[in-house]
Scaffold this motif. Structure first.
Motif, PDB file in Angstrom:
ATOM      1  N   LEU A 143     -29.308  50.107  29.882  1.00  0.00           N
ATOM      2  CA  LEU A 143     -28.058  49.487  28.859  1.00  0.00           C
ATOM      3  C   LEU A 143     -28.555  49.554  27.933  1.00  0.00           C
ATOM      4  CD1 LEU A 143     -27.042  45.768  30.865  1.00  0.00           C
ATOM      5  CD2 LEU A 143     -25.908  47.681  30.414  1.00  0.00           C
ATOM      6  N   HIS A 144     -26.755  49.693  26.560  1.00  0.00           N
ATOM      7  CA  HIS A 144     -27.306  50.049  24.944  1.00  0.00           C
ATOM      8  C   HIS A 144     -26.165  49.574  24.296  1.00  0.00           C
ATOM      9  CE1 HIS A 144     -30.135  53.541  25.979  1.00  0.00           C
ATOM     10  NE2 HIS A 144     -28.779  54.503  26.533  1.00  0.00           N
ATOM     11  N   GLY A 145     -26.736  49.074  23.168  1.00  0.00           N
ATOM     12  CA  GLY A 145     -25.430  48.317  22.712  1.00  0.00           C
ATOM     13  C   GLY A 145     -25.291  46.601  22.971  1.00  0.00           C
ATOM     14  N   ARG A 146     -24.267  45.382  22.679  1.00  0.00           N
ATOM     15  CA  ARG A 146     -24.363  44.196  23.071  1.00  0.00           C
ATOM     16  C   ARG A 146     -24.365  44.129  24.277  1.00  0.00           C
ATOM     17  NH1 ARG A 146     -19.369  42.157  19.096  1.00  0.00           N
ATOM     18  NH2 ARG A 146     -20.197  39.869  19.949  1.00  0.00           N
ATOM     19  N   TRP A 147     -24.351  43.198  24.542  1.00  0.00           N
ATOM     20  CA  TRP A 147     -24.769  42.233  25.142  1.00  0.00           C
ATOM     21  C   TRP A 147     -25.916  43.198  26.951  1.00  0.00           C
ATOM     22  CZ3 TRP A 147     -19.528  43.842  24.449  1.00  0.00           C
ATOM     23  CH2 TRP A 147     -18.996  42.593  23.562  1.00  0.00           C
ATOM     24  N   GLY A 148     -26.396  44.363  26.309  1.00  0.00           N
ATOM     25  CA  GLY A 148     -27.563  44.302  27.546  1.00  0.00           C
ATOM     26  C   GLY A 148     -28.822  45.118  26.407  1.00  0.00           C
ATOM     27  N   GLU A 149     -27.903  45.063  25.546  1.00  0.00           N
ATOM     28  CA  GLU A 149     -29.373  45.288  24.319  1.00  0.00           C
ATOM     29  C   GLU A 149     -30.216  44.585  23.643  1.00  0.00           C
ATOM     30  OE1 GLU A 149     -31.545  49.197  22.089  1.00  0.00           O
ATOM     31  OE2 GLU A 149     -29.270  48.846  22.920  1.00  0.00           O
ATOM     32  N   ASP A 150     -28.925  43.170  23.146  1.00  0.00           N
ATOM     33  CA  ASP A 150     -29.203  41.821  22.366  1.00  0.00           C
ATOM     34  C   ASP A 150     -29.435  40.412  22.905  1.00  0.00           C
ATOM     35  OD1 ASP A 150     -27.021  40.674  23.834  1.00  0.00           O
ATOM     36  OD2 ASP A 150     -25.511  41.230  22.276  1.00  0.00           O
ATOM     37  N   GLY A 151     -30.286  41.098  24.103  1.00  0.00           N
ATOM     38  CA  GLY A 151     -30.958  39.649  24.457  1.00  0.00           C
ATOM     39  C   GLY A 151     -30.232  38.553  25.319  1.00  0.00           C
ATOM     40  N   CYS A 152     -28.941  38.898  26.189  1.00  0.00           N
ATOM     41  CA  CYS A 152     -28.212  38.200  26.667  1.00  0.00           C
ATOM     42  C   CYS A 152     -28.354  38.821  28.201  1.00  0.00           C
ATOM     43  CB  CYS A 152     -26.475  38.816  26.147  1.00  0.00           C
ATOM     44  SG  CYS A 152     -26.087  38.636  24.598  1.00  0.00           S
ATOM     45  N   VAL A 153     -28.330  40.268  27.956  1.00  0.00           N
ATOM     46  CA  VAL A 153     -28.733  40.406  29.977  1.00  0.00           C
ATOM     47  C   VAL A 153     -30.682  40.237  30.011  1.00  0.00           C
ATOM     48  CG1 VAL A 153     -29.119  42.327  31.155  1.00  0.00           C
ATOM     49  CG2 VAL A 153     -26.950  42.062  30.476  1.00  0.00           C
ATOM     50  N   LYS A 208     -21.867  49.107   7.467  1.00  0.00           N
ATOM     51  CA  LYS A 208     -22.034  49.025   9.419  1.00  0.00           C
ATOM     52  C   LYS A 208     -22.102  47.381  10.176  1.00  0.00           C
ATOM     53  CE  LYS A 208     -26.597  50.464   8.667  1.00  0.00           C
ATOM     54  NZ  LYS A 208     -27.574  51.058   8.928  1.00  0.00           N
ATOM     55  N   PRO A 209     -22.253  47.605  10.866  1.00  0.00           N
ATOM     56  CA  PRO A 209     -21.428  46.162  12.094  1.00  0.00           C
ATOM     57  C   PRO A 209     -23.265  46.089  12.018  1.00  0.00           C
ATOM     58  CG  PRO A 209     -20.589  47.957  12.770  1.00  0.00           C
ATOM     59  CD  PRO A 209     -21.514  48.810  12.277  1.00  0.00           C
ATOM     60  N   ASN A 210     -23.235  44.690  12.151  1.00  0.00           N
ATOM     61  CA  ASN A 210     -24.714  43.864  11.734  1.00  0.00           C
ATOM     62  C   ASN A 210     -25.533  43.986  13.419  1.00  0.00           C
ATOM     63  OD1 ASN A 210     -26.808  42.750  10.314  1.00  0.00           O
ATOM     64  ND2 ASN A 210     -26.229  40.922  11.190  1.00  0.00           N
ATOM     65  N   ASN A 211     -24.724  44.561  14.212  1.00  0.00           N
ATOM     66  CA  ASN A 211     -25.153  44.705  15.847  1.00  0.00           C
ATOM     67  C   ASN A 211     -24.502  45.313  16.821  1.00  0.00           C
ATOM     68  OD1 ASN A 211     -23.299  43.440  16.154  1.00  0.00           O
ATOM     69  ND2 ASN A 211     -23.800  41.771  17.054  1.00  0.00           N
ATOM     70  N   GLU A 212     -24.922  46.637  16.247  1.00  0.00           N
ATOM     71  CA  GLU A 212     -24.451  47.926  17.272  1.00  0.00           C
ATOM     72  C   GLU A 212     -25.584  48.561  16.682  1.00  0.00           C
ATOM     73  OE1 GLU A 212     -22.173  48.139  18.961  1.00  0.00           O
ATOM     74  OE2 GLU A 212     -20.921  46.632  19.057  1.00  0.00           O
ATOM     75  N   MET A 244     -13.862  47.177  12.508  1.00  0.00           N
ATOM     76  CA  MET A 244     -15.214  46.882  12.666  1.00  0.00           C
ATOM     77  C   MET A 244     -14.840  45.152  12.465  1.00  0.00           C
ATOM     78  SD  MET A 244     -16.938  48.797  10.985  1.00  0.00           S
ATOM     79  CE  MET A 244     -17.568  48.511   9.727  1.00  0.00           C
ATOM     80  N   PRO A 245     -16.253  44.048  12.383  1.00  0.00           N
ATOM     81  CA  PRO A 245     -16.097  42.958  12.457  1.00  0.00           C
ATOM     82  C   PRO A 245     -16.041  41.871  11.097  1.00  0.00           C
ATOM     83  CG  PRO A 245     -18.818  44.126  12.616  1.00  0.00           C
ATOM     84  CD  PRO A 245     -17.886  45.022  13.161  1.00  0.00           C
ATOM     85  N   GLU A 246     -15.571  40.675  10.999  1.00  0.00           N
ATOM     86  CA  GLU A 246     -15.188  40.470  10.111  1.00  0.00           C
ATOM     87  C   GLU A 246     -16.764  39.737   9.030  1.00  0.00           C
ATOM     88  OE1 GLU A 246     -12.481  39.065   9.148  1.00  0.00           O
ATOM     89  OE2 GLU A 246     -12.005  40.581  10.638  1.00  0.00           O
ATOM     90  N   ILE A 247     -17.808  40.296   9.434  1.00  0.00           N
ATOM     91  CA  ILE A 247     -19.442  39.808   8.699  1.00  0.00           C
ATOM     92  C   ILE A 247     -19.856  40.784   9.516  1.00  0.00           C
ATOM     93  CG2 ILE A 247     -21.457  39.038   8.355  1.00  0.00           C
ATOM     94  CD1 ILE A 247     -18.057  37.311   7.466  1.00  0.00           C
ATOM     95  N   VAL A 248     -20.341  42.353   8.314  1.00  0.00           N
ATOM     96  CA  VAL A 248     -20.676  43.344   8.084  1.00  0.00           C
ATOM     97  C   VAL A 248     -21.791  43.509   7.265  1.00  0.00           C
ATOM     98  CG1 VAL A 248     -18.601  44.437   8.586  1.00  0.00           C
ATOM     99  CG2 VAL A 248     -19.998  43.868   6.181  1.00  0.00           C
ATOM    100  N   MET A 249     -23.190  44.146   7.278  1.00  0.00           N
ATOM    101  CA  MET A 249     -24.391  43.996   6.519  1.00  0.00           C
ATOM    102  C   MET A 249     -23.927  45.888   5.697  1.00  0.00           C
ATOM    103  SD  MET A 249     -28.166  45.419   7.577  1.00  0.00           S
ATOM    104  CE  MET A 249     -28.474  47.035   7.832  1.00  0.00           C
TER     105      MET A 249
END
Length: 296
Positions: free
Chosen positions: A58-68, A131-135, A158-163
């Motif tokens: 998996l790549h990106g959110r949910w699969g790469e960010d600790g959730c899965v 950029k998004p902080n988590n993509e 784009m998310p409400e908080i960005v980097m």
């Protein structure tokens, strides 16, 4: 062996390609493989399949960010690549930069800002990047050029908080790490920004490996990539990206980010580097599986 692919993030299509290629290579390496398109019923499907190991493609959110990863820990199924904390740290660009700074690794100035603030005024002096902080995969990246009179107009997605970070000029370099071994340095050559299209479209970029750079810079890249892998607590395979402004020598080398689940097709950057040092794609996939773990 369950190969997890697809998922729910903006990088779904990239993950499907990686997953299918890994499944093919794992079958070639002698494993019995079930391909799993990871949806919201993933926990129930894995309970039904009861695999010995999950290969996380998996790549990106949910699969790469600790959730899965957390779900697999809960189910007690060994899985490939980094664990919960390292995955979450690497996906959060601000926290990973903080970790790099603590370890003495060179990074550019950056800060978090609201989407409204970024569109109202220059948060940093141009040139800078938003950029998004988590993509990953250069999803949602805006470059504000030097001398820009107005701030960027960000899309509704784009998310409400960005980097926002200072733009790092120079050549694009990357290093893969297998366990505690940094493989080699690749230079990525594109026409313009190394964006999503340059990464994944045919002819979008050219890879030169080993990169034609001074030995001092190559050694620094290898060292920084190993240290980034270690400070984030990564396991298995990771890939760390750099920009190098050759006019400034070693002072012009900065670390951008670490990818805990790099693209996994035979022509992706990490498999290319493995092949360069004599590790075939099936051998690489087998090594990743044999490194799989739970509870660490």
């Amino acid at each position: 062996m369950a190969v997890l692919m697809g998922g729910l993030s903006a990088e779904r299509e990239v993950s499907l390609v990686s997953g299918r290629e890994c499944a093919r290579a794992l079958r070639e390496a002698g494993f019995e493989v079930v391909e799993v398109d990871a949806g919201r019923d993933l926990s129930a499907r894995l309970t039904e399949i009861s695999p010995d190991v999950c290969f996380n493609a998996l790549h990106g959110r949910w699969g790469e960010d600790g959730c899965v990863q957390g779900m697999l820990e809960w189910l007690g199924i060994p899985y490939t690549h980094s664990g919960v904390l390292a995955s979450a740290m690497a996906m959060d660009k601000t926290r990973s930069k903080d970790a790099y700074r603590t370890a003495g690794l060179p990074v550019v100035e950056s800060r978090l800002a609201s989407k409204a603030e970024v569109m109202a005024q220059h948060v940093l002096p141009p040139p800078y990047v938003v950029k998004p902080n988590n993509e990953g995969s250069s999803v949602g990246v805006y470059i504000v050029g030097e001398g820009a009179n107005t701030p960027p107009k960000l899309s509704a997605e784009m998310p409400e908080i960005v980097m926002v970070e200072t733009y790092a000029p120079g050549r694009e370099l990357t290093v893969s790490v297998m366990g505690d071994r940094a493989l080699c340095v690749t230079e990525i050559i594109t026409e313009g920004w190394y964006d999503y299209a340059a990464k994944y479209m045919p002819g979008g970029s050219r890879h030169v490996l080993p990169a034609e750079i001074p030995e001092e810079i190559a050694e620094a890249c290898l060292d920084y990539a190993r240290r980034a892998h270690e400070v984030l607590g990564c396991r298995g395979l990771s890939r760390t990206d750099f920009r190098w402004d050759e006019a400034r020598g070693l002072a012009g080398l900065v670390l951008l980010e670490t990818n805990t689940q790099p693209g996994m097709t035979p022509t992706s950057l990490s498999p290319e580097q493995a092949a360069h040092v004599g590790i075939s794609f099936p051998e690489l996939c087998r090594w990743i599986v044999e490194d799989a773990s739970c509870n660490r």
